[in-house]
Design a protein around this motif. Structure first.
Motif, PDB file in Angstrom:
ATOM      1  N   ARG A 177      22.124 -24.169 -53.735  1.00 48.75           N
ATOM      2  CA  ARG A 177      23.213 -24.365 -52.971  1.00 48.75           C
ATOM      3  C   ARG A 177      24.313 -25.038 -53.731  1.00 48.75           C
TER       4      ARG A 177
ATOM      5  N   GLU B 100      20.582 -27.341 -46.029  1.00 47.98           N
ATOM      6  CA  GLU B 100      21.874 -26.388 -46.415  1.00 47.98           C
ATOM      7  C   GLU B 100      21.798 -24.706 -46.964  1.00 47.98           C
ATOM      8  N   VAL B 101      20.806 -25.035 -47.400  1.00 44.93           N
ATOM      9  CA  VAL B 101      20.029 -23.132 -48.655  1.00 44.93           C
ATOM     10  C   VAL B 101      19.345 -23.007 -47.129  1.00 44.93           C
TER      11      VAL B 101
ATOM     12  N   ALA C  17      20.505 -30.706 -49.691  1.00 43.54           N
ATOM     13  CA  ALA C  17      20.296 -29.291 -49.534  1.00 43.54           C
ATOM     14  C   ALA C  17      19.747 -28.174 -49.554  1.00 43.54           C
TER      15      ALA C  17
END
Lengths: 243, 463
Positions: free
Chosen positions: A232, A19-20, A16
Motif C-alpha cells: 500500500r 486498499e491493496v 492496507a
C-alpha cells in the motif's frame, strides 16, 4: 478474512489489505460476524473447541467468493487444519469447512497466482529482509511475496542467515515455553540484524508481533511491517499513472 | 516460571552444551542441504517416493514380515519375534547363553537403546562393549546418547578427553586424532576377544532377506569379522519390498543424516558365512522387535513408522537446537522423538509420562520439510496434543480453550470483547489476565486496537 490479530491489534494491516485489493479492482466484503480461524484451539490440542470456531468461520464465509486473508498461518488453518478437524465427520458437517478451504487464499498468493499480477510497481525506498512464516512452507506464498516486493522501485531484498528457521512464536508455545521461544526469537533477530535491513517484512503478524515484542522489551532496534502495508505504501508513494 | 520440563531443562543447560548442540545440528542441516541439492534435481519428489514406498510396506506389513522371515531362513538365519522390550532382551540373552558367549561387541543401534540392551546384558554378567566411537564415549562417561546419529553431539571434545583420561585411556589430550587413535587401539583388542556381535539393521529387503548396515567407522565390519555369532535387532518397520528399493533409501539416508553421498561403509549381509568365506559369523540371528509398533500401525499416527532414523528433523528443529536431546527424556529426541516416545513400549503409562513432548514444538514444520520419508511430523504432533487432552493430560499442562471458543463463535460477544479489551492497556501488571501477563514477561505488549478496523470500514462507507 481480517484475522483475529488484526481485529485486536493490527487494524492498519487489515486496512492496507483492503486498499491493496481495491487497487487491483476487487470489491471487498468484510463479514462483520467473523472472529478467528480456530487455530489457537487447534494447536493447543483442544479440537472440540477448534471445531466450534471453525464451524462458525465456515458459516460466516459461506458462498462462492474467494476468501483472502493477510496471513499464511490462518490460510493454512482453513485450508489444511480444518480438514484434520473434520476428518471422518459427516458430509454435512464437513461441507462448509471444505468449501471454505477450496476458496481460501493467502493475500500475496491470491494477487500473484489468483489474479495473475506478478509485478507490483510503485516506490518504496528501503532494504527489506523478508521472513517467510513457517505456515507458508511448501506453498506459493513465499515466492509470491518476493516477486511483488522485488518489483517495487527502490526496494532491495536482502538475504539473511538461517531463513528456514522459525521465529519461535508458535502461539501458546511462546507462553508455555517462554525461554526456548525467546532464545529462538533472539537468534532470528540476530540473523536479521546482521543483514542490516531497514525493514523486516512478513506476511504474518504472529511472527512480527513476537519479534517486535521481544525486540522492544530488550531495547533492540527493529522496524517491522506487514507485506500489505509495504504494498500500500509503495502505491501511495508512486500511484500508477503518476509521472 | 514455566511448568514445562523441556523449557526448564533448556534454560538450565551450560553454555558449552548449548554451543555444542547448536553448532553440531546446524552443521548437519547445512551438509544435508548441500548434498541433496547438489545431487538431486527434485529432492521433494525423492522424499515423497521414499515415503510412499515405506507407507506401502507399513500398509502390508504382515505380508512383508512373513516374506522377510522366509527369505532370511532360506539363507540360514534364525528369525525371532519379540513383542516387547523384555522379550527382546530375553531372546538375545538366551542366544548368547546358548552359544556360551560372555564377551559381546556391539554397534550403534537405536533399537538397542530403546530396549536398554547394553545395561541389561551387563547386569546379567556379560561384557558388552560399544564400538561406535560416540556410543563408546557415552558408555565410558555413563552418559546417554542425545541424538539419533550423533550420540555425543552435546559433548565438546574437551569433555571427551576428560572422560578418556578418567578411564585410563592416556593423559588428557583433546586432539581429535589422538582421541580416535586411542579408541581404535582399545577397541581392536575388544574385537579380538569377543564371542558375539550385536548390531541393528538400517534396512531389510523382504525380497532377498538382505540386511543392510551403514556405518562410518567400519566397526560393524570388525565386529562381524572377529566373532562367530551375530545377533541383529530389527524393528518390524525396517523392511523394504525389494533390493532395488534400497537405492532410493541409501540415496537419502546418508545425505539426510550427515550430508554424505553414502556412509563410508554400506554392508549387505545375507546369512552365515559360506564354506568359501574365511571370516564371519557361522550363526546369525535376526530379532524382529515390535515394542508398541503394531499398535501405532492401527492408528492415525502410523506415518511415524516410516522413519529411517536419519536425525535430520532434530538438526533443523529450533526447539531441539535450544533444548538438546536429553531434554526429551527419551532415547528419541527432537520432533520424531516427541511423536514416537509417547507411543513406543508396552507400558501405556508412558504416554502420560511423555504427554508434554508433543507440546514442545512451534509446529513450524521444518521437520516435515527435511524428512526423507515425508512424515508430516507437525500434523502428528497436533494429533497427539488432541489425544493427550482426551487422555486427561490437562492437569500436566494441556490447554482448554473452551471459554475462548465460546467467545469466538458468538459474534456479538466477540465484538463486545474487542471494545472491552482496551482495558488491558491500562491495567496494572499484577491484574493482567494470566496469558497476557506471561506473554509480557518477554515481550512488550502491542497496544490494544480492538474494533478500530471495523470502525475504519464503517467510516469510509460502501465502495
Amino acid at each position: 478474512m481480517a484475522t483475529c490479530l488484526c481485529d485486536v491489534f493490527f487494524d492498519d494491516v487489515a486496512a492496507a489489505t483492503v486498499e491493496v485489493l481495491e487497487s487491483l479492482g476487487c470489491r471487498i466484503a468484510v463479514p462483520e460476524d467473523q472472529t478467528c480461524c480456530g487455530q489457537p484451539a487447534f494447536n493447543a490440542g483442544d479440537w472440540p473447541s477448534a471445531r466450534r470456531v471453525a464451524r462458525h468461520t465456515a458459516a460466516v464465509f459461506a458462498g462462492t467468493l474467494p476468501v483472502v486473508v493477510p496471513s499464511g498461518s490462518c490460510a493454512r488453518m482453513v485450508e489444511h487444519g480444518a480438514a484434520l478437524l473434520f476428518e471422518g465427520a459427516s458430509r454435512s458437517d464437513a461441507a462448509a469447512p471444505s468449501s471454505l478451504a477450496s476458496r481460501a487464499w493467502e493475500l500475496c498468493d491470491f494477487i500473484v497466482n489468483g489474479l495473475g499480477v506478478t509485478r507490483w510497481g510503485g516506490r518504496h525506498d528501503a532494504t527489506v529482509a523478508f521472513h517467510r512464516s513457517c505456515h507458508s512452507r511448501g506453498t506459493a506464498s513465499g515466492a509470491a511475496v518476493r516477486a511483488l516486493l522485488g518489483s517495487i522501485d527502490g526496494l532491495r531484498l536482502v538475504d539473511f542467515a538461517e531463513e528456514e528457521q522459525c521465529c519461535g512464536f508458535g502461539g501458546a508455545f511462546s507462553i508455555a515455553f517462554p525461554r526456548i521461544s525467546r532464545a529462538i526469537g533472539g537468534a532470528k533477530l540476530d540473523a536479521v540484524a546482521a543483514a542490516g535491513p531497514d525493514l523486516l517484512v512478513s506476511g504474518d503478524m504472529g511472527c512480527l508481533m513476537h519479534l517486535e515484542g521481544l525486540a522492544r522489551r530488550e531495547g533492540r532496534a527493529l522496524r517491522a511491517r506487514h507485506v500489505a502495508q509495504v504494498l500500500r505504501d509503495a502505491l501511495r508513494a508512486a500511484p500508477p499513472g503518476a509521472p | 516460571m514455566s511448568r514445562e520440563p523441556i523449557d526448564r531443562f533448556a534454560a538450565a543447560q551450560s553454555d558449552e552444551r548449548k554451543a555444542s548442540v547448536r553448532e553440531g545440528s546446524k552443521a548437519g542441516y547445512d551438509a544435508r542441504r548441500m548434498a541433496l541439492g547438489r545431487d538431486h534435481e527434485d529432492t521433494d519428489a525423492l522424499r515423497r517416493l521414499a515415503g510412499a514406498i515405506k507407507q506401502h510396506v507399513l500398509d502390508h506389513l504382515d505380508e512383508y514380515l512373513e516374506r522377510s522371515a522366509l527369505a532370511l531362513e532360506a539363507h540360514g538365519v534364525s528369525v525371532h519375534f519379540a513383542a516387547d522390550a523384555t522379550s527382546a532382551r530375553d531372546v538375545v540373552t538366551d542366544v548368547l547363553r546358548h552359544r556360551g558367549a560372555r564377551r559381546v561387541v556391539k554397534t550403534k543401534t537405536m533399537l538397542g537403546e530403546e530396549i536398554d540392551l547394553g545395561a541389561h546384558l551387563e547386569s546379567r554378567g556379560f561384557e558388552c562393549v560399544e564400538t561406535d566411537l560416540g556410543e563408546f564415549v557415552v558408555q565410558l562417561a555413563h552418559d546417554r546418547p542425545s541424538h539419533i546419529v550423533k550420540p555425543i553431539i552435546h559433548q565438546s571434545r574437551r569433555e571427551v578427553a576428560r572422560t578418556f583420561e578418567a578411564n585410563g585411556l592416556g593423559d588428557y589430550d583433546d586432539t581429535p586424532e589422538v582421541i580416535t587413535r586411542r579408541a581404535r587401539e582399545h577397541l581392536r583388542r575388544k574385537y579380538l576377544t569377543a564371542d558375539a556381535a550385536i548390531t541393528g539393521a538400517n534396512f531389510v529387503s523382504a525380497e532377498s532377506g538382505r540386511l543392510v548396515l551403514v556405518t562410518n567407522e567400519g566397526n560393524s565390519r570388525f565386529c562381524l569379522a572377529a566373532t562367530r555369532c551375530h545377533v541383529a535387532l530389527v524393528g518390524i518397520e525396517k523392511l523394504v519390498p525389494r533390493d532395488r528399493d534400497l537405492a532410493v533409501f541409501l540415496n537419502l539416508l546418508a545425505r539426510s543424516a550427515t550430508g554424505q553421498h553414502l556412509t563410508v561403509y554400506t554392508e549387505f549381509l545375507r546369512g552365515p558365512r559360506g564354506p568359501a568365506q574365511p571370516d564371519g559369523p557361522d550363526e546369525v540371528h535376526v530379532v524382529f522387535v515390535d515394542n508398541g509398533r503394531s499398535e501405532i500401525l492401527g492408528g492415525d499416527l502410523r506415518e511415524v513408522l516410516r522413519c529411517i532414523r536419519c536425525g535430520a528433523c532434530l538438526n533443523v528443529c529450533p526447539v531441539y537446537r535450544q533444548a538438546s536431546g536429553h531434554a526429551y527424556r527419551s532415547v528419541y529426541g527432537g520432533p520424531i522423538g516427541a511423536v514416537v516416545s509417547p507411543l513406543l513400549g508396552a507400558d501405556r503409562r508412558r504416554s502420560l509420562d511423555f504427554a508434554d513432548l508433543p507440546r514442545a514444538s512451534t509446529l513450524c514444520g521444518a521437520c516435515h520439510e527435511v524428512c526423507p520419508v515425508d512424515i508430516p511430523l507437525e500434523e502428528l504432533l497436533v494429533r497427539l496434543r488432541d489425544r493427550g487432552r482426551e487422555a486427561g493430560a490437562h492437569a500436566s499442562g494441556g490447554l482448554s480453550m473452551a471459554g475462548w471458543s465460546l467467545l469466538a463463535s458468538r459474534p456479538a460477544a466477540w465484538r463486545a470483547a474487542l471494545a472491552a479489551g482496551a482495558v488491558v492497556d491500562v491495567l496494572p501488571r499484577p491484574l493482567l489476565p494470566g496469558p497476557v501477563k506471561a506473554w509480557g514477561e518477554n515481550h512488550a505488549l502491542p497496544p490494544w486496537r480492538g474494533g478500530r478496523f471495523r470502525a475504519w470500514l464503517a467510516a469510509r462507507g460502501p465502495r
